[in-house]
Scaffold this motif. Structure first.
Motif, PDB file in Angstrom:
ATOM      1  N   LEU A  62       0.844  -1.184   0.000  1.00 40.00           N
ATOM      2  CA  LEU A  62       0.000   0.000   0.000  1.00 40.00           C
ATOM      3  C   LEU A  62       0.878   1.232   0.000  1.00 40.00           C
ATOM      4  O   LEU A  62       2.081   1.142   0.248  1.00 40.00           O
ATOM      5  N   ILE A  63       0.290   2.354  -0.290  1.00 36.98           N
ATOM      6  CA  ILE A  63       1.031   3.615  -0.275  1.00 36.98           C
ATOM      7  C   ILE A  63       0.898   4.189   1.136  1.00 36.98           C
ATOM      8  O   ILE A  63      -0.213   4.511   1.571  1.00 36.98           O
ATOM      9  N   PRO A  64       2.003   4.300   1.872  1.00 38.53           N
ATOM     10  CA  PRO A  64       1.914   4.776   3.258  1.00 38.53           C
ATOM     11  C   PRO A  64       1.331   6.188   3.340  1.00 38.53           C
ATOM     12  O   PRO A  64       1.590   7.032   2.491  1.00 38.53           O
ATOM     13  N   TRP A  65       0.517   6.425   4.359  1.00 39.15           N
ATOM     14  CA  TRP A  65      -0.141   7.688   4.654  1.00 39.15           C
ATOM     15  C   TRP A  65      -1.175   8.092   3.605  1.00 39.15           C
ATOM     16  O   TRP A  65      -1.817   9.108   3.743  1.00 39.15           O
ATOM     17  N   VAL A  66      -1.342   7.331   2.544  1.00 40.11           N
ATOM     18  CA  VAL A  66      -2.377   7.602   1.545  1.00 40.11           C
ATOM     19  C   VAL A  66      -3.449   6.524   1.609  1.00 40.11           C
ATOM     20  O   VAL A  66      -4.635   6.819   1.515  1.00 40.11           O
ATOM     21  N   GLN A  67      -3.048   5.274   1.784  1.00 43.22           N
ATOM     22  CA  GLN A  67      -3.990   4.166   1.840  1.00 43.22           C
ATOM     23  C   GLN A  67      -3.971   3.528   3.220  1.00 43.22           C
ATOM     24  O   GLN A  67      -2.929   3.478   3.884  1.00 43.22           O
ATOM     25  N   LYS A  68      -5.152   3.033   3.629  1.00 49.92           N
ATOM     26  CA  LYS A  68      -5.280   2.369   4.928  1.00 49.92           C
ATOM     27  C   LYS A  68      -6.138   1.130   4.742  1.00 49.92           C
ATOM     28  O   LYS A  68      -7.235   1.215   4.197  1.00 49.92           O
ATOM     29  N   PRO A  69      -5.666  -0.045   5.193  1.00 52.72           N
ATOM     30  CA  PRO A  69      -6.478  -1.255   5.052  1.00 52.72           C
ATOM     31  C   PRO A  69      -7.433  -1.430   6.234  1.00 52.72           C
ATOM     32  O   PRO A  69      -7.069  -1.206   7.386  1.00 52.72           O
ATOM     33  N   TYR A  70      -8.664  -1.815   5.920  1.00 56.05           N
ATOM     34  CA  TYR A  70      -9.635  -2.238   6.923  1.00 56.05           C
ATOM     35  C   TYR A  70      -9.792  -3.745   6.752  1.00 56.05           C
ATOM     36  O   TYR A  70     -10.228  -4.206   5.714  1.00 56.05           O
ATOM     37  N   ILE A  71      -9.439  -4.494   7.777  1.00 56.52           N
ATOM     38  CA  ILE A  71      -9.428  -5.953   7.683  1.00 56.52           C
ATOM     39  C   ILE A  71     -10.660  -6.502   8.395  1.00 56.52           C
ATOM     40  O   ILE A  71     -10.945  -6.138   9.539  1.00 56.52           O
TER      41      ILE A  71
END
Length: 139
Positions: A62-71
């Protein structure tokens, strides 16, 4: 005195290399995430919002600080509801309902957009009590 200066130069170069290696390891660690078995992930992008596809098991970038995963846990889980309901002849009955549920993996992005991360705590109690009372009212 020359060996003293060489030792300081060596230690300075070693400190720079250690700092660079630490910064690279931190950047790599923040750009990876793992989705375990029985789970799916939905990515939130700060520019595009929730992406339209759910992501399966494995290690992903993922692109740090731009994308965030919800698991999400997609295994079947039990939920129990208790309710006091009235029957057709106006008797009050105390019932407990146990529901086995799991989210639809293809609709996880829609679930996150419309209901949020705590979807099962918002939807299941109201639907469970409503169905329980409507069934009991028939008898």
């Amino acid at each position: 005195m020359g060996s003293n200066q060489a030792a300081v130069s060596f230690l300075t170069n070693l400190a720079r290399a250690a700092f660079g290696l630490g910064a690279a390891a931190t950047a790599l660690n923040s750009s990876l995430y793992t989705v375990d078995g029985g789970q799916r992930a939905v990515l939130f992008d700060r520019f595009r919002g929730i992406l339209d596809q759910s992501i399966g098991e494995g290690t992903h970038f993922l692109i740090p600080w731009v994308q965030k995963p919800y698991i999400f846990d997609i295994k079947t889980r039990p939920h129990t509801f208790s309710s006091i309901s009235g029957t057709k002849d106006l008797q009050m009955v105390n019932l407990t309902l146990r529901v086995l549920s799991r989210p639809d993996t293809e609709n996880l992005p829609t679930i996150v957009q419309n209901l949020g991360l705590e979807y099962d705590e918002k939807v299941l109690p109201s639907i469970g009590n409503e169905v329980l009372k409507s069934v009991v009212a028939q008898f």
